[in-house]
Write a protein that holds these residues in place. Structure first.
Motif, PDB file in Angstrom:
ATOM      1  N   ARG A  72       0.831  -1.214   0.000  1.00 26.66           N
ATOM      2  CA  ARG A  72       0.000   0.000   0.000  1.00 26.66           C
ATOM      3  C   ARG A  72       0.863   1.260   0.000  1.00 26.66           C
ATOM      4  N   LYS A  95      -6.434  -0.291  -7.678  1.00 23.42           N
ATOM      5  CA  LYS A  95      -7.404   0.548  -8.377  1.00 23.42           C
ATOM      6  C   LYS A  95      -8.691  -0.225  -8.668  1.00 23.42           C
ATOM      7  N   CYS A 103       6.210   5.540 -11.830  1.00 26.69           N
ATOM      8  CA  CYS A 103       6.053   4.223 -11.209  1.00 26.69           C
ATOM      9  C   CYS A 103       7.373   3.453 -11.288  1.00 26.69           C
ATOM     10  N   THR A 152       3.600   6.046  -5.699  1.00 26.66           N
ATOM     11  CA  THR A 152       3.458   6.257  -7.145  1.00 26.66           C
ATOM     12  C   THR A 152       2.494   7.392  -7.468  1.00 26.66           C
ATOM     13  N   HIS A 153       1.669   7.783  -6.494  1.00 26.95           N
ATOM     14  CA  HIS A 153       0.708   8.863  -6.716  1.00 26.95           C
ATOM     15  C   HIS A 153       1.301  10.251  -6.438  1.00 26.95           C
ATOM     16  N   THR A 184       3.456  -2.022 -10.885  1.00 23.18           N
ATOM     17  CA  THR A 184       2.335  -1.659 -11.754  1.00 23.18           C
ATOM     18  C   THR A 184       1.148  -2.577 -11.510  1.00 23.18           C
ATOM     19  N   VAL A 189       2.408   1.756  -3.459  1.00 25.12           N
ATOM     20  CA  VAL A 189       1.418   2.287  -4.404  1.00 25.12           C
ATOM     21  C   VAL A 189       1.157   3.759  -4.101  1.00 25.12           C
ATOM     22  N   TRP A 211       0.472  -4.173  -8.647  1.00 22.80           N
ATOM     23  CA  TRP A 211      -0.083  -3.797  -7.344  1.00 22.80           C
ATOM     24  C   TRP A 211      -0.979  -2.570  -7.486  1.00 22.80           C
ATOM     25  N   ARG A 212      -0.517  -1.617  -8.273  1.00 26.26           N
ATOM     26  CA  ARG A 212      -1.277  -0.385  -8.479  1.00 26.26           C
ATOM     27  C   ARG A 212      -2.615  -0.684  -9.170  1.00 26.26           C
ATOM     28  N   ARG A 213      -2.577  -1.551 -10.183  1.00 24.42           N
ATOM     29  CA  ARG A 213      -3.798  -1.923 -10.909  1.00 24.42           C
ATOM     30  C   ARG A 213      -4.756  -2.676  -9.988  1.00 24.42           C
TER      31      ARG A 213
END
Length: 95
Positions: A13, A48, A26, A19-20, A41, A16, A43-45
């Protein structure tokens, strides 16, 4: 062959969240924390797609159910064996 690394849900978490940050890619975050960019990437997907259900654990609900049923079976077998021994003991005593 290298051993597969496991990361805690909290680490995922936080990665991720990094990355924001504005002005950070990323790929850059992934290289900074020592994770493959494709993994970050993914983990981010995942986060989301289902924000509340991500990174809950490595087992499936079916595996958890099987483990619970095995524990219940072991407990029932212990109870059965105990009652069998008690019945044998009392049968000998009354004879």
């Amino acid at each position: 062959m290298t051993k597969r690394r496991k990361f805690t849900p909290e680490f995922k978490r936080e990665a991720v969240a990094l990355t924001h940050e504005p002005g950070v890619s990323c790929r850059q975050v992934a290289l900074d924390i020592g994770v493959d960019p494709n993994v970050l990437t993914r983990w981010r997907r995942e986060m989301k797609d289902a924000p509340g259900k991500t990174f809950t654990g490595s087992g499936t609900p079916r595996d958890e159910e099987v483990a619970q049923l095995k524990r219940e079976l072991a407990r029932a077998k212990k109870e059965r064996d105990f009652l069998r021994e008690a019945a044998t003991f009392f049968a000998k005593e009354s004879s």
